[in-house]
Design a protein around this motif. Structure first.
Motif, mmCIF file in Angstrom:
data_model
loop_
_atom_site.group_PDB
_atom_site.id
_atom_site.type_symbol
_atom_site.label_atom_id
_atom_site.label_comp_id
_atom_site.label_asym_id
_atom_site.label_seq_id
_atom_site.Cartn_x
_atom_site.Cartn_y
_atom_site.Cartn_z
ATOM 1 N N LEU A 5 56.388 91.677 38.448
ATOM 2 C CA LEU A 5 57.243 91.728 39.639
ATOM 3 C C LEU A 5 56.398 91.890 40.905
ATOM 4 O O LEU A 5 56.599 91.163 41.885
ATOM 5 N N SER A 6 55.426 92.811 40.873
ATOM 6 C CA SER A 6 54.569 92.988 42.060
ATOM 7 C C SER A 6 53.801 91.708 42.353
ATOM 8 O O SER A 6 53.581 91.350 43.513
ATOM 9 N N GLN A 7 53.386 91.033 41.306
ATOM 10 C CA GLN A 7 52.648 89.780 41.505
ATOM 11 C C GLN A 7 53.549 88.734 42.182
ATOM 12 O O GLN A 7 53.148 88.063 43.122
ATOM 13 N N TYR A 8 54.775 88.641 41.702
ATOM 14 C CA TYR A 8 55.737 87.674 42.257
ATOM 15 C C TYR A 8 56.013 87.954 43.723
ATOM 16 O O TYR A 8 56.069 87.033 44.557
ATOM 17 N N GLU A 9 56.160 89.232 44.066
ATOM 18 C CA GLU A 9 56.521 89.569 45.447
ATOM 19 C C GLU A 9 55.509 89.024 46.456
ATOM 20 O O GLU A 9 55.872 88.673 47.573
ATOM 21 N N LYS A 10 54.248 88.909 46.038
ATOM 22 C CA LYS A 10 53.210 88.418 46.955
ATOM 23 C C LYS A 10 53.262 86.899 47.174
ATOM 24 O O LYS A 10 52.666 86.396 48.114
ATOM 25 N N ILE A 11 53.929 86.180 46.264
ATOM 26 C CA ILE A 11 53.961 84.712 46.396
ATOM 27 C C ILE A 11 55.401 84.202 46.417
ATOM 28 O O ILE A 11 55.670 83.025 46.205
ATOM 29 N N LYS A 12 56.308 85.143 46.701
ATOM 30 C CA LYS A 12 57.741 84.889 46.578
ATOM 31 C C LYS A 12 58.197 83.670 47.381
ATOM 32 O O LYS A 12 58.926 82.819 46.859
ATOM 33 N N GLU A 13 57.756 83.581 48.628
ATOM 34 C CA GLU A 13 58.258 82.503 49.476
ATOM 35 C C GLU A 13 57.924 81.126 48.919
ATOM 36 O O GLU A 13 58.783 80.255 48.836
ATOM 37 N N GLU A 14 56.650 80.970 48.544
ATOM 38 C CA GLU A 14 56.208 79.671 48.011
ATOM 39 C C GLU A 14 56.907 79.339 46.695
ATOM 40 O O GLU A 14 57.324 78.207 46.460
ATOM 41 N N LEU A 240 54.244 77.029 38.477
ATOM 42 C CA LEU A 240 52.834 76.980 38.064
ATOM 43 C C LEU A 240 51.951 76.339 39.133
ATOM 44 O O LEU A 240 50.784 76.705 39.281
ATOM 45 N N ARG A 241 52.488 75.384 39.883
ATOM 46 C CA ARG A 241 51.692 74.764 40.962
ATOM 47 C C ARG A 241 51.284 75.825 41.977
ATOM 48 O O ARG A 241 50.171 75.813 42.478
ATOM 49 N N VAL A 242 52.205 76.721 42.280
ATOM 50 C CA VAL A 242 51.883 77.794 43.230
ATOM 51 C C VAL A 242 50.866 78.748 42.603
ATOM 52 O O VAL A 242 49.850 79.099 43.196
ATOM 53 N N LYS A 243 51.127 79.149 41.348
ATOM 54 C CA LYS A 243 50.282 80.178 40.733
ATOM 55 C C LYS A 243 48.876 79.666 40.409
ATOM 56 O O LYS A 243 47.924 80.436 40.429
ATOM 57 N N LEU A 244 48.766 78.363 40.140
ATOM 58 C CA LEU A 244 47.435 77.799 39.839
ATOM 59 C C LEU A 244 46.477 78.029 41.011
ATOM 60 O O LEU A 244 45.289 78.276 40.827
#
Ligand SMILES: *Cc1c(COP(=O)(O)O)cnc(C)c1O
Length: 369
Positions: A5-14, A240-244
């Protein structure tokens, strides 16, 4: 063990934008993000072909189908790993031949691979466990000598660098005949559900894999061979495109957390901290200790009482799993794996760990020991 969840919050918008775009395009199956992610991952790994599929277990199955392995063929793999590898070997009516591992790296022991080869052996599946590559130089040498395929299970090693003796550096999963990986949420590159991929530098094999995951079909409703239906959802590809783009920094964060654990836990004979292999980087999918006191389970229980999760990957050698008892293995056949199953303990490891959390974990672990 992880903090997604903390990881997601940092890239939430994208991430949210990618999901929304997929929905608005109603491009749920094989949409644009799937193709883009395949080529972006191929670029990242410096491999010719990436073919996505539904999960890492399917990826292993498809790899063996693409190599035309036939019922009765023997496939050598590690005894100390997740069930997926041997499960699909058995499912395809191939014969899993298990091999013991190195006590320090937990990866396939090349000396024991050679002892397990018979005229029926067709492939070796090294599993790059916990984030470190297996000894690919030796595995490639053996594969060449005995004319075997190498399928690398890189589900826990996406982004790991391996330094080949020839001087070249390659990503784990791109060195053998075919590599496979998983995007299960807790993997180093995880999506928000299931996902997987195959990697290969052999264009012809890449084409064959693409046909197999698509019902054995190149042209819709014309089927050239028996395939399966195994697809990465477009929504997952968009995520995955965002997280890569963050994978290198995620792997770096895990590594610095591992270094900090190492420092906090150094100097105690009762625990062995992870041993780094000479030729591989380590992306710390897991941070796995060996507890030498014989009291691993008690320690785990006492950690739980302090709200500290710790997991046992893996508690039972594949050779002793009830599902595979028919293979005829017995206790004592794999001394290293059997010992590891009693000693290993993985501590929380993820991209969002902070020093205070690690100090809390280490302090309690040392107190208990
Ligand atoms: C996670 C994992 C798999 C399977 O991946 P799924 O996507 O869960 O099917 C296979 N092998 C190893 C070593 C894994 O860690």
């Amino acid at each position: 063990m992880v903090d997604l969840l903390s990881q997601y919050e940092k890239i939430k918008e994208e991430v949210d934008a990618g999901i929304r775009e997929t929905i608005e395009q109603t491009a749920f199956i094989n949409g644009p993000s799937v193709k883009l992610f395949q080529s972006e991952l191929a670029n990242y790994l410096k491999v010719k072909k990436v073919i996505t599929c539904a999960n890492g277990t399917d990826a292993l199955q498809v790899a063996m189908m693409a190599l035309d392995l036939q019922a009765g063929d023997e496939v050598i793999t590690s005894n100390f790993t997740f069930i997926a590898t041997v499960e699909v070997i058995a499912l395809l009516k191939l014969k899993p031949v298990l091999v013991d591992v190195d006590p320090d790296t937990f990866n396939l022991d090349p000396k024991k691979i050679e002892e397990a080869i018979t005229p029926k052996t067709k492939a070796i599946i090294p599993v790059h466990l916990f984030g470190q590559s297996a000894d690919m130089d030796e595995i490639l040498r053996i594969a060449k000598e005995y004319k075997l395929y190498v399928i690398e299970d890189a589900a826990q090693a996406l982004g790991t660098n391996y330094n080949l003796a020839a001087g070249k550096q390659q990503k784990a999963g791109t060195i053998g005949t075919i590599g496979t990986t998983s995007f299960f949420p807790s993997k180093n590159l995880g999506c928000f559900g299931d996902g997987g991929a195959l990697m290969t530098n052999n264009e012809e094999l890449g084409e064959k894999i693409r046909v197999i995951v698509n019902h054995g079909s190149k042209v819709k409703y014309y089927h050239e061979e028996v395939g399966i239906n195994s697809r990465l959802d477009t929504i997952q590809a968009a995520i995955l495109r965002v997280k890569l783009q963050h994978l290198n920094s995620y792997n770096k964060a895990r590594k610095s957390a591992a270094n900090y654990y190492d420092a906090l836990l150094a100097g105690y004979d009762q625990i062995q901290t992870p041993v780094r292999s000479a030729n591989s980087s380590h992306i710390f999918h897991q941070y796995t200790l060996r507890i030498k006191t014989g009291k691993r389970d008690e320690i785990r229980q006492k950690l739980a009482e302090q709200d500290i999760p710790a997991m046992i990957y893996y508690p039972v050698p594949l050779s002793l799993q009830v599902a595979f008892l028919s293979a005829g293995y017995k206790k004592g056949d794999f001394p290293v794996t059997e010992l590891l199953c009693e000693e290993v303990l993985s501590l929380p490891m993820h991209t969002e760990l902070n020093n205070a959390q690690q100090e809390y974990i280490a302090e309690h672990l040392l107190k208990i020991i």
